[in-house]
Design an enzyme around this catalytic site. Sequence first.
Site, PDB file in Angstrom:
ATOM      1  N   GLY A   1       0.822  -1.203   0.000  1.00  0.00           N
ATOM      2  CA  GLY A   1       0.000   0.000   0.000  1.00  0.00           C
ATOM      3  C   GLY A   1       0.849   1.243   0.000  1.00  0.00           C
TER       4      GLY A   1
ATOM      5  N   GLY B   1       0.263   5.121   1.554  1.00  0.00           N
ATOM      6  CA  GLY B   1      -0.628   6.096   2.181  1.00  0.00           C
ATOM      7  C   GLY B   1      -0.032   7.472   2.090  1.00  0.00           C
ATOM      8  N   GLY B   2      -0.680   8.389   2.730  1.00  0.00           N
ATOM      9  CA  GLY B   2      -0.232   9.762   2.707  1.00  0.00           C
ATOM     10  C   GLY B   2       1.154   9.943   3.308  1.00  0.00           C
TER      11      GLY B   2
ATOM     12  N   GLY C   1       3.624   7.594   3.230  1.00  0.00           N
ATOM     13  CA  GLY C   1       4.664   6.797   2.605  1.00  0.00           C
ATOM     14  C   GLY C   1       4.198   5.388   2.308  1.00  0.00           C
TER      15      GLY C   1
ATOM     16  N   VAL D   1       3.924   1.212   2.244  1.00  0.00           N
ATOM     17  CA  VAL D   1       3.847   0.172   3.268  1.00  0.00           C
ATOM     18  C   VAL D   1       4.252  -1.162   2.656  1.00  0.00           C
ATOM     19  CG1 VAL D   1       2.362  -0.924   4.987  1.00  0.00           C
ATOM     20  CG2 VAL D   1       1.881   1.407   4.239  1.00  0.00           C
TER      21      VAL D   1
ATOM     22  N   LYS E   1       5.950   0.618   7.576  1.00  0.00           N
ATOM     23  CA  LYS E   1       5.598   1.876   6.931  1.00  0.00           C
ATOM     24  C   LYS E   1       6.840   2.753   6.866  1.00  0.00           C
ATOM     25  CE  LYS E   1       1.600   3.734   7.386  1.00  0.00           C
ATOM     26  NZ  LYS E   1       0.573   4.587   6.777  1.00  0.00           N
TER      27      LYS E   1
ATOM     28  N   ASP F   1      -7.081  11.526  10.134  1.00  0.00           N
ATOM     29  CA  ASP F   1      -7.150  10.994   8.773  1.00  0.00           C
ATOM     30  C   ASP F   1      -7.894   9.664   8.773  1.00  0.00           C
ATOM     31  OD1 ASP F   1      -6.838  10.996   6.069  1.00  0.00           O
ATOM     32  OD2 ASP F   1      -4.739  10.381   6.078  1.00  0.00           O
TER      33      ASP F   1
END
Length: 835
Positions: free
Chosen positions: A525, A527-528, A530, A532, A546, A643
């Site tokens: 993944g 995300g905002g 960085g 994962v 992460k 978030d």
Amino acid sequence: MMQPKNHKVQPMDTFCFMNIVAYALLISGFKASMAVSSIGQSQILSDASRTTLTSKGGNFDLGFFTPGNSDKRYLGIWYKKIPERVVWVANSVNPTNDSSGVLTVNAAGNLVLTQNNTVVWHTNLTRQAQNPVAELLDSGNFVVRDVNEANPEAYLWQSFDFPSDTSLPGMKLGWDLKTRLNRKITAWNSPDDPTPSGFSWELLLHNYPEFFLMKGSKKFMRIGPWNGLYFSGIPDLKPNPIYNFNFISTSDEVYFTFSLNNTSVISILAVNQTTSQANRYVWVEADQNWLIYQTLPKDYCDNYNLCGPNGNCIISDSPVCQCLKGFKPKIPQAWNTMDWSGGCVRNEALNCNNGSKDGFIGLTGLKVPETEHTWIDQSMSLERCRDKCLSNCSCMAYTSSNIAGAELGCVMWFGDLIDIRHFPYDGQELYIRMAASELGKERQSKKKLTITIVSTLGAISVVLLLGFCYYIYQDQRKRKMTDNPNDNEGDQNRGESVDDLDLPLLDFSTIVVATDNFSLENKIGEGGFGPVYWGKLAHGQEIAVKRLSGSSRQGMTEFKNEVKLIAKLQHRNLVKLLSCCIQGDNKMLVYEYMPNSSLDCFIFDDTKSKYLDWPKRFHIICGIARGLVYLHQDSRLRIIHRDLKPSNVLLDDKLNPKISDFGIARIFGGDQVEGNTKRVVGTYGYMAPEYAADGLFSVKSDVFSFGILLLEIISGKKSRGFYHKDRSNNLIGHAWNLWKEGSATEIIDTNLVESCNLSKVLRCIHVGLLCVQQYPEDRPTMPSVVLMLGSETELAQPKVPGFYAEKDFIETNSHTSQMEVSSNSELTITLLEAR
Ligand SMILES: *[C@@H]1O[C@H](CO)[C@@H](O)[C@H](O)[C@H]1NC(C)=O
Ligand SMILES: *[C@@H]1O[C@H](CO)[C@@H](O)[C@H](O)[C@H]1NC(C)=O
Ligand SMILES: *[C@@H]1O[C@H](CO)[C@@H](O)[C@H](O)[C@H]1NC(C)=O
Ligand SMILES: *[C@@H]1O[C@H](CO)[C@@H](O)[C@H](O)[C@H]1NC(C)=O
């Protein structure tokens, strides 16, 4: 906690003669099997007989108990169905050390508790009784009255006048001015020892009286004066579905009291020395547990006088302490090193006696200053108040003393203004005296402020427009999930080392091996904050790593400390942070791995959403709500997530929801206020309007995001990018319209229709709409959401949701803005906004 243990039954021969006689009297007097609520003069209540008094309606018991790990016996009162929580103790400072305690009512009407004929506790009546009887009432009040006298005003004595650590509905907290009786709640020393500690909730009788949390004679938190609607320091004390409250101030008495809307709900207010907190609890029958509904202090700014004289504590600023407008730090060197105790002094001296006139600047959203040096007139108008303050050179500030209805009442402050704080929503106005020269500056800076706001809106509009375009672009491309690891791979070995309280640091090399050098196949993944990666440690444990990207402005030590703090937050609905790793500028967080990926992969996927029937979705909704309650209330850090969205809710092998990414905003340096920039972190479509537009975040902005999430879970539709063929609305607007038309069921995911309980789903939609109301003060808190989801209590009608009326953004300008786009085409906005 406080467990009353039944004492061990003693062999008959150890009973003294008196006890046997007493026991006989007890039996005959009480007519055997009936539950008894009172004792008269010829009766006793003895520990040895193991009898309790039970109030007539069966709510409360009075009897002997042993708290926690103590070996002492006390006389106390508890809810019959919650014996673990004692709400009143008679002999808290003088326990009996065996079960020979005996309670009697003597001829004068005094309660007397004896052990082997030695008095350990007794009451002191000032009036003579005729034919006294002691009765435990269904309110939990233990009273002594004349047998034929039922009028509460005529009670000879009542336990409500001598509270322990708990305030029950109907109890008065405050002063009887005629008898000088001060009713306050005082915490136990510890769960094993009900001796009153120094920690209490009490009313100080200033001209304008106010409540404090005290530690001995030291002020710990100022709850503030009553302003007609709420205590100035707790604006979130609001009309609510659980309890009513009132503050009464007459020439005879000044007190606070509360009552329950629905007597089938149990709610108490209590102070706790161990945690230095005052909590409102609500008993949740289904969980057989107390839910913390409200907590004081709420945050750092609630610390008494944190910012010194004339300072203002603003929780969303960094540092939190600022000087009031027109003031500057008294000792700049100390102030800059975050020693705020010196407070602030005026930029310009007042001119009071020099002909040149002073004026006032009005600040809003405040907790008014400490009222020790005040003057008050409850019927004076605000204009006359201003004139009166202006005409007295030592008057430093004024405001309305009653903000309910027509603003009437005048309160004036003399001397330094102490313990002011700012609230992200609600709060009061305060007019502060200023030299005329200072007022001119004020007008100029107002102009500047307007310009800033306009340009900020401009910046936001650019981001939103860009975001929107990007979204459409992404939507046209076929969406592709980066990962979805095997759902059947569920077993997880947990390494022992990671269960230590002290967070272990993982070697970079270990992580490189575990993730196969951050290989693309292992990326699960983005995300905002960085990318994962999935990984597997040598002993078999699966992890999610992460890699924090972007510029965290924290130093390494701060980063480690912050991660350690966050790792201590543990709750079954939060993803467990196992470790962190630092390599050069690289910072990594290591989490437990969740095999079922995130919620968005289920609810927005036509095939997988069929797995999530209504019971599972309701379980997920409640779990997320509980996780948020923990972050907002129970954890010492008071984390605001900022978030919350489906991709940040992970699912374990049993589809239990686990919130991830909490505390990241903290790791990135709290509120990121440095110089003139302020960083807003969040995802459009989930951000509350006041947060997206003004960067104002609070627990209520999380509540907003939760509301969106809830509506998405029920509808299976995304908040952004929701289109209905007949309407041009987003999901909230659509839900709101259907709700108004009485056809809210139309929004329910077709995959749910078979498995759902219609009234429950409608209730959830209702709660969701309450959460997304435009004004943060209208939205419920998370504990109250948990209660609403789990009960049948009546709900308020929702008001218009935020972002319902889609705004036209026109202006553009050149403010720095930056977008990060996550793998599943959500937008995470990072906005650098001018202040
Ligand atoms: C109370 O009396 C009982 C029986 O006479 C005796 O065993 C016990 O030690 C006494 N307790 C105290 C505190 O004197
Ligand atoms: C105070 O709070 C702590 C932590 O929640 C709890 O363990 C303890 O039992 C409470 N103390 C009392 C006297 O209730
Ligand atoms: C100003 O108000 C204070 C407090 O009420 C009072 O003691 C003082 O006399 C007043 N001064 C004048 C000049 O009225
Ligand atoms: C009080 O709560 C109970 C249980 O939640 C509910 O059944 C009852 O209808 C409520 N009564 C009122 C008056 O709201």
